[in-house]
Write a protein that holds these residues in place. Structure first.
Motif, PDB file in Angstrom:
ATOM      1  N   GLY B 347      62.364 -72.531  26.580  1.00 56.24           N
ATOM      2  CA  GLY B 347      61.806 -71.713  27.663  1.00 56.24           C
ATOM      3  C   GLY B 347      60.615 -70.856  27.281  1.00 56.24           C
ATOM      4  N   VAL B 348      60.045 -71.080  26.096  1.00 57.48           N
ATOM      5  CA  VAL B 348      58.877 -70.290  25.682  1.00 57.48           C
ATOM      6  C   VAL B 348      57.625 -71.164  25.726  1.00 57.48           C
ATOM      7  CG1 VAL B 348      57.893 -68.871  23.857  1.00 57.48           C
ATOM      8  CG2 VAL B 348      60.369 -69.028  24.092  1.00 57.48           C
ATOM      9  N   PRO B 349      56.758 -70.975  26.707  1.00 58.36           N
ATOM     10  CA  PRO B 349      55.540 -71.789  26.762  1.00 58.36           C
ATOM     11  C   PRO B 349      54.704 -71.589  25.497  1.00 58.36           C
ATOM     12  CG  PRO B 349      55.832 -70.526  28.782  1.00 58.36           C
ATOM     13  CD  PRO B 349      56.829 -70.003  27.799  1.00 58.36           C
ATOM     14  N   GLY B 350      54.366 -72.656  24.849  1.00 58.23           N
ATOM     15  CA  GLY B 350      53.656 -72.558  23.580  1.00 58.23           C
ATOM     16  C   GLY B 350      52.167 -72.804  23.728  1.00 58.23           C
ATOM     17  N   PRO B 351      51.423 -72.717  22.615  1.00 59.13           N
ATOM     18  CA  PRO B 351      49.972 -72.886  22.668  1.00 59.13           C
ATOM     19  C   PRO B 351      49.495 -74.269  22.233  1.00 59.13           C
ATOM     20  CG  PRO B 351      50.604 -71.717  20.676  1.00 59.13           C
ATOM     21  CD  PRO B 351      51.867 -72.166  21.328  1.00 59.13           C
ATOM     22  N   ARG B 352      50.415 -75.203  21.911  1.00 56.64           N
ATOM     23  CA  ARG B 352      49.977 -76.494  21.361  1.00 56.64           C
ATOM     24  C   ARG B 352      49.797 -77.536  22.464  1.00 56.64           C
ATOM     25  NH1 ARG B 352      50.056 -77.905  16.056  1.00 56.64           N
ATOM     26  NH2 ARG B 352      50.859 -76.375  14.573  1.00 56.64           N
ATOM     27  N   ALA B 353      48.614 -78.144  22.480  1.00 59.94           N
ATOM     28  CA  ALA B 353      48.300 -79.151  23.509  1.00 59.94           C
ATOM     29  C   ALA B 353      49.232 -80.346  23.392  1.00 59.94           C
ATOM     30  CB  ALA B 353      46.852 -79.579  23.369  1.00 59.94           C
ATOM     31  N   SER B 354      49.533 -80.751  22.136  1.00 63.04           N
ATOM     32  CA  SER B 354      50.348 -81.956  21.945  1.00 63.04           C
ATOM     33  C   SER B 354      51.751 -81.761  22.506  1.00 63.04           C
ATOM     34  CB  SER B 354      50.422 -82.309  20.460  1.00 63.04           C
ATOM     35  OG  SER B 354      51.121 -81.299  19.756  1.00 63.04           O
ATOM     36  N   VAL B 355      52.266 -80.528  22.420  1.00 64.00           N
ATOM     37  CA  VAL B 355      53.608 -80.269  22.934  1.00 64.00           C
ATOM     38  C   VAL B 355      53.620 -80.317  24.465  1.00 64.00           C
ATOM     39  CG1 VAL B 355      55.482 -78.571  23.022  1.00 64.00           C
ATOM     40  CG2 VAL B 355      54.243 -78.942  20.891  1.00 64.00           C
ATOM     41  N   TRP B 356      52.536 -79.832  25.074  1.00 67.18           N
ATOM     42  CA  TRP B 356      52.435 -79.898  26.535  1.00 67.18           C
ATOM     43  C   TRP B 356      52.279 -81.352  26.993  1.00 67.18           C
ATOM     44  CZ3 TRP B 356      54.162 -76.352  29.551  1.00 67.18           C
ATOM     45  CH2 TRP B 356      54.114 -75.008  29.170  1.00 67.18           C
ATOM     46  N   ALA B 357      51.581 -82.164  26.134  1.00 67.83           N
ATOM     47  CA  ALA B 357      51.361 -83.556  26.511  1.00 67.83           C
ATOM     48  C   ALA B 357      52.647 -84.374  26.363  1.00 67.83           C
ATOM     49  CB  ALA B 357      50.263 -84.156  25.625  1.00 67.83           C
ATOM     50  N   ASP B 358      53.522 -83.898  25.491  1.00 69.64           N
ATOM     51  CA  ASP B 358      54.788 -84.595  25.244  1.00 69.64           C
ATOM     52  C   ASP B 358      55.753 -84.334  26.412  1.00 69.64           C
ATOM     53  OD1 ASP B 358      57.164 -85.505  24.312  1.00 69.64           O
ATOM     54  OD2 ASP B 358      57.105 -84.438  22.401  1.00 69.64           O
ATOM     55  N   PRO B 359      56.275 -85.389  27.040  1.00 69.46           N
ATOM     56  CA  PRO B 359      57.193 -85.159  28.169  1.00 69.46           C
ATOM     57  C   PRO B 359      58.383 -84.279  27.773  1.00 69.46           C
ATOM     58  CG  PRO B 359      56.643 -87.485  27.981  1.00 69.46           C
ATOM     59  CD  PRO B 359      56.021 -86.810  26.806  1.00 69.46           C
ATOM     60  N   ALA B 360      58.801 -84.363  26.500  1.00 70.46           N
ATOM     61  CA  ALA B 360      59.922 -83.540  26.044  1.00 70.46           C
ATOM     62  C   ALA B 360      59.583 -82.055  26.133  1.00 70.46           C
ATOM     63  CB  ALA B 360      60.284 -83.907  24.615  1.00 70.46           C
ATOM     64  N   GLY B 361      58.277 -81.748  26.031  1.00 70.49           N
ATOM     65  CA  GLY B 361      57.842 -80.354  26.035  1.00 70.49           C
ATOM     66  C   GLY B 361      58.095 -79.653  27.355  1.00 70.49           C
ATOM     67  N   THR B 362      58.102 -80.436  28.438  1.00 73.03           N
ATOM     68  CA  THR B 362      58.317 -79.805  29.745  1.00 73.03           C
ATOM     69  C   THR B 362      59.630 -80.272  30.375  1.00 73.03           C
ATOM     70  OG1 THR B 362      56.940 -81.547  30.669  1.00 73.03           O
ATOM     71  CG2 THR B 362      55.880 -79.431  30.322  1.00 73.03           C
ATOM     72  N   SER B 363      60.432 -80.990  29.595  1.00 73.33           N
ATOM     73  CA  SER B 363      61.649 -81.578  30.164  1.00 73.33           C
ATOM     74  C   SER B 363      62.627 -80.535  30.676  1.00 73.33           C
ATOM     75  CB  SER B 363      62.332 -82.466  29.118  1.00 73.33           C
ATOM     76  OG  SER B 363      62.666 -81.681  27.993  1.00 73.33           O
ATOM     77  N   THR B 364      62.619 -79.350  30.049  1.00 74.16           N
ATOM     78  CA  THR B 364      63.602 -78.340  30.457  1.00 74.16           C
ATOM     79  C   THR B 364      63.057 -77.413  31.553  1.00 74.16           C
ATOM     80  OG1 THR B 364      62.834 -76.887  28.716  1.00 74.16           O
ATOM     81  CG2 THR B 364      64.733 -78.276  28.197  1.00 74.16           C
ATOM     82  N   TYR B 365      61.794 -77.600  31.938  1.00 77.24           N
ATOM     83  CA  TYR B 365      61.200 -76.698  32.925  1.00 77.24           C
ATOM     84  C   TYR B 365      61.467 -77.191  34.344  1.00 77.24           C
ATOM     85  CZ  TYR B 365      58.628 -74.217  29.333  1.00 77.24           C
ATOM     86  OH  TYR B 365      58.306 -73.444  28.248  1.00 77.24           O
ATOM     87  N   PRO B 366      61.645 -76.265  35.300  1.00 76.38           N
ATOM     88  CA  PRO B 366      61.671 -76.703  36.694  1.00 76.38           C
ATOM     89  C   PRO B 366      60.371 -77.465  36.971  1.00 76.38           C
ATOM     90  CG  PRO B 366      62.220 -74.374  36.517  1.00 76.38           C
ATOM     91  CD  PRO B 366      61.772 -74.814  35.158  1.00 76.38           C
ATOM     92  N   LYS B 367      60.477 -78.542  37.751  1.00 81.64           N
ATOM     93  CA  LYS B 367      59.329 -79.420  37.948  1.00 81.64           C
ATOM     94  C   LYS B 367      58.133 -78.663  38.542  1.00 81.64           C
ATOM     95  CE  LYS B 367      58.289 -83.876  40.044  1.00 81.64           C
ATOM     96  NZ  LYS B 367      57.654 -83.490  41.318  1.00 81.64           N
ATOM     97  N   ASP B 368      58.429 -77.830  39.552  1.00 84.38           N
ATOM     98  CA  ASP B 368      57.315 -77.116  40.196  1.00 84.38           C
ATOM     99  C   ASP B 368      56.657 -76.117  39.251  1.00 84.38           C
ATOM    100  OD1 ASP B 368      59.581 -75.588  40.208  1.00 84.38           O
ATOM    101  OD2 ASP B 368      59.406 -74.895  42.284  1.00 84.38           O
ATOM    102  N   LEU B 369      57.460 -75.563  38.319  1.00 80.63           N
ATOM    103  CA  LEU B 369      56.879 -74.615  37.363  1.00 80.63           C
ATOM    104  C   LEU B 369      55.960 -75.356  36.391  1.00 80.63           C
ATOM    105  CD1 LEU B 369      56.686 -71.764  36.172  1.00 80.63           C
ATOM    106  CD2 LEU B 369      58.666 -72.291  34.757  1.00 80.63           C
ATOM    107  N   ALA B 370      56.423 -76.509  35.908  1.00 79.10           N
ATOM    108  CA  ALA B 370      55.595 -77.288  34.986  1.00 79.10           C
ATOM    109  C   ALA B 370      54.259 -77.649  35.644  1.00 79.10           C
ATOM    110  CB  ALA B 370      56.340 -78.547  34.558  1.00 79.10           C
ATOM    111  N   GLU B 371      54.319 -77.991  36.927  1.00 78.42           N
ATOM    112  CA  GLU B 371      53.071 -78.318  37.649  1.00 78.42           C
ATOM    113  C   GLU B 371      52.165 -77.094  37.786  1.00 78.42           C
ATOM    114  OE1 GLU B 371      55.195 -81.756  40.363  1.00 78.42           O
ATOM    115  OE2 GLU B 371      54.407 -79.949  41.353  1.00 78.42           O
ATOM    116  N   ALA B 372      52.801 -75.963  38.108  1.00 88.03           N
ATOM    117  CA  ALA B 372      52.005 -74.740  38.257  1.00 88.03           C
ATOM    118  C   ALA B 372      51.349 -74.365  36.942  1.00 88.03           C
ATOM    119  CB  ALA B 372      52.910 -73.601  38.749  1.00 88.03           C
ATOM    120  N   ILE B 373      52.093 -74.532  35.839  1.00 93.27           N
ATOM    121  CA  ILE B 373      51.540 -74.206  34.518  1.00 93.27           C
ATOM    122  C   ILE B 373      50.370 -75.130  34.197  1.00 93.27           C
ATOM    123  CG2 ILE B 373      52.015 -74.250  32.037  1.00 93.27           C
ATOM    124  CD1 ILE B 373      54.836 -73.256  32.647  1.00 93.27           C
TER     125      ILE B 373
END
Lengths: 324, 431
Positions: B347-373
């Protein structure tokens, strides 16, 4: 250790002679040290206390005084310039933050003190004579005293929350509209004073109760025999006899109240709220140091504050002497 | 050297503690380097909880021992002010706020230069870091910190209330205002909108409104810009939303815990706040409305949707530490791709682009939140408060019109007087 034994009961010169006789067979440097220690023993014994006072009181004060005369800011290791009394001039001309803070400090202390002493006296009188369940009542009264001020602040902050706090819900139940308490510009200082009274009245009760129990009962009984009522006995007998204790209570609590910090910081944060509504001198100086990193200015405020405390203490001590 | 540093320590403690809270004494620094110990000071944060649990792994891998000190945000700041000021070597790794303290700390020489260290390890990959966070951790061309937590302002809303009122998720500021009005009128006990109101605390969340209305704290010419028309409109809008559609007994001291409490108690329809705090709203243990919360990108103002996109926390090395290599080893481990992914999943948004690009990086986020981010990361602004040395003072100045508007004063007049004060402040910083 031999120094301690040989010196007992002698004058310092006699002790030195005794020491030199008693240690005739010891080596030169040791003898010299013993003799020296004996000659200076009053200083030697006082040294730990003097070092303590020097390091923890005089040095900080002197350093603060020095900082207050410089333009120190950002980091205390940064180069500073000696600017004389300029910080004091700036502070004394500051009608936005400094003078209101002085006013609030005095208002806070004055109001809290009056309420605490009056309430404290009332409670102490109630507890004076033995009654059933006395122990329980005493424990209950002392409870606020043992809580940490920061925790007390947090607790009241929750209770006084304007929207979800218990205080307003309680008022709502009996049909009184919600009050702003800590969030109101005009009510915040009063609310923190209430919190201070809640926490520190027990201390005043303790001091006054100790004073009351040490009073001789004879004057009171004599007055009772003469037909004085409770009111008259309190104002003409008990209160005058209690005056020295009352002033001790005022002195102790007053100094503490003047430098109150934790309750204010825990409830209203840096700057004493969005309108500085509870910013006392302490909170102001804290903000100057830790938030603005203006150490010179902050030190000037603290030195002025220190002078206010010393002045108040001096006035109260004079008063106590006069009463005694 | 040792004696001098003790004297300095005592001096600072003395200067800062007269009549104030006493400063804690330091335990002897010992020879941490020889003993293989890293002394790490961290803030209370979800990120810290994750790292704390993983520290035994690091100790096993590296053979180093970690001594952890954990403090609340304000206490952490105060500790740094005392210890770093005194040149103490008792801290090796420090968690700090790049935008709040970065400039001041770098200027005072508290932070070690990590430039060669970050670029020295291709595997660890400094290039993987997003641009905004990197910029905020770089002072005068030197990298002084490694970002660990990033934040963007998003819109939290109550799906049930919106549905009942028959309104769509607002895409513009005007729609937000209209929806807040409609919902608060229909539900007398519920606020249409809530957000931070404390003079200093509100500044960071107000900043996204300021940018979306076309303003900024400091103009391109380096002068105060909070008296501009755009800024006045933003002050008036943000303050007006809270004044007109906010909680009934609104306090002017709310930071996120208070505002979040109102939202999670089900007493508000809309709430704008940092995305990194979303767990507070979606965790059933903390929130009464956990299953009814939706997320959206910040509604667009006249200048579009421009939320901040910043690193709220970073790790740095104390320049006075004699243990800098071990300190770097700890940072390298704590900010590795794998650890960043673990933290982000927690639940801690990080600063690494590769982690955001990895589907696992946003797997635990509510879908709408991941989109907003994702949307916010694209058009985000790299700061959420004035970029100056004495941030605390600057925040109080630029925050004053927010509070003034909430309490019913004229936004324009308040902005004008704050503008003068802010310009004076900026001039004094240049000296």
């Amino acid at each position: 250790m031999s120094v301690l034994n040989t010196s007992r009961g002698n004058t310092s010169r006699g002790a030195a002679r005794g020491a030199s006789r008693g240690t005739a067979r010891t080596s030169g440097p040791q003898r010299n040290f013993s003799a020296w220690a004996n000659r200076h023993r009053k200083w030697l014994f006082a040294a730990p206390a003097m070092i303590f006072v020097g390091v923890l009181i005089i040095f900080p004060l002197a350093w603060t005084l020095y900082l207050s005369l410089t333009d120190s800011q950002g980091s205390v290791r940064a180069a500073t310039e000696f600017i004389g009394l300029q910080n004091y001039a700036t502070v004394l001309a500051d009608v936005d933050r400094f003078w209101p803070a002085v006013g609030r400090t005095l208002t806070f202390t004055g109001l809290a003190l009056v309420c605490e002493v009056v309430l404290g006296m009332g409670i102490a009188l109630l507890l004076w004579r033995p009654f059933r369940g006395e122990k329980w009542v005493r424990v209950a009264i002392l409870l606020p005293l043992v809580a940490t001020p920061v925790a007390v602040g947090m607790m009241w902050r929750l209770i006084f929350d304007p929207n979800i706090g218990f205080a307003n819900q309680l008022l709502g139940m009996i049909g009184i509209p919600a009050q702003p308490w800590l969030s109101g510009q005009d009510t915040a200082l009063g609310t923190t004073i209430f919190m201070d009274i809640w926490q520190w009245t027990p201390m005043v009760v303790l001091i006054l109760l100790a004073g009351l129990t040490s009073l001789s009962e004879e004057p009171d009984e004599a007055a009772r025999m003469d037909g004085a009522n409770a009111f008259q006995r309190f104002f003409f007998i008990t209160l005058p006899l209690m005056m020295p204790t009352v002033i001790v209570a005022i002195l102790l609590r007053g100094i503490d109240a003047l430098k109150t910090f934790d309750i204010l910081y825990a409830t209203k944060g840096k700057g004493g709220g969005s309108f500085h509504e509870v910013e006392t001198l302490n909170v102001y100086a804290y903000g100057l140091s830790f938030d603005y990193n203006q150490y010179g200015l902050s030190s000037a405020v603290l030195i002025l504050f220190f002078m206010i405390i010393i002045g108040t203490m001096w006035l109260l001590t004079m008063r106590k002497k006069a009463v005694s | 050297m040792k004696r001098r540093s003790i004297a300095k320590y005592a001096a600072v403690a003395a200067a800062l503690s007269l009549g104030l809270t006493a400063c804690g004494g330091g335990s002897g620094s010992g020879d941490a380097k020889a003993a293989g110990t890293v002394r790490v000071t961290l803030a209370n944060h979800v990120w810290t909880e994750g790292i704390k649990a993983a520290i035994p792994e690091f100790e096993k891998e590296s053979g180093l021992k970690v001594e952890l000190t954990q403090l609340g945000e304000d206490q952490l700041s105060d500790q740094y002010n005392v210890k770093l000021n005194a040149g103490s070597d008792e801290i090796d790794v420090m968690m700090y706020r790049p935008l709040q303290e970065g400039k001041a700390f770098a200027k005072n020489g508290y932070l070690a230069d990590l430039t060669s260290k970050v670029s020295g390890d291709a595997n660890w990959d400094w290039k993987d870091y997003q641009e905004g966070p990197v910029k905020a951790s770089t002072v005068d061309g030197k990298v002084v910190g490694v970002p660990i937590i990033t934040e963007r302002e998003v819109l939290y809303y109550r799906k049930d209330l919106l549905q009942a009122a028959g309104v769509e998720v607002p895409k513009t500021m005007d729609e937000l205002q209209a929806a807040a009005q409609k919902i608060s009128a229909a539900n007398p006990d519920t606020a249409g909108f809530v957000a931070r109101t404390g003079k200093s605390a509100a500044v960071t969340q107000f900043s996204s409104f300021l940018y979306s209305f076309g303003g900024d704290f400091i103009g391109a010419d380096g002068k105060s810009a909070i008296g501009s028309d755009a800024a006045k409109k933003a002050y008036s809008f943000y303050g007006g939303l809270i004044k007109n559609y906010g909680p009934k007994n609104v306090s002017t001291d709310m930071s996120w815990p208070e505002a979040m409490a109102i939202f999670t108690q089900g007493k508000a329809a809309f709430y704008t706040e940092a995305d990194s705090l979303y767990k507070n709203a979606t965790d059933p243990a903390k929130s009464k409305v956990a299953d009814k919360v939706g997320f959206a990108a910040l509604p667009a103002g006249p200048a579009g949707s421009k939320p901040y996109n910043i690193p709220s926390w970073g790790l740095a090395v104390n320049k006075a530490s004699g243990n800098q290599d071990n300190a770097w080893k700890f940072i390298q481990w704590a900010t590795s791709k794998d650890r960043t992914l673990q933290a982000q999943k927690a639940g801690v948004p990080g600063p690494r682009a590769s982690v955001w690009a990895d589907p696992a990086g946003t797997s635990t986020y509510p879908k709408d939140l991941a989109e907003a981010i994702a949307a916010s990361a694209k058009n985000g602004v790299g700061h959420d408060r004035p970029e100056v040395v004495t941030v605390g003072k600057a925040r109080e100045i630029v925050g004053a019109p927010i509070v003034a508007t909430i309490t019913g004063s004229d936004a324009s007049a308040a902005a004008d007087s704050a503008n003068d004060a802010f310009q004076k402040f900026l001039d004094s910083e240049k000296k």
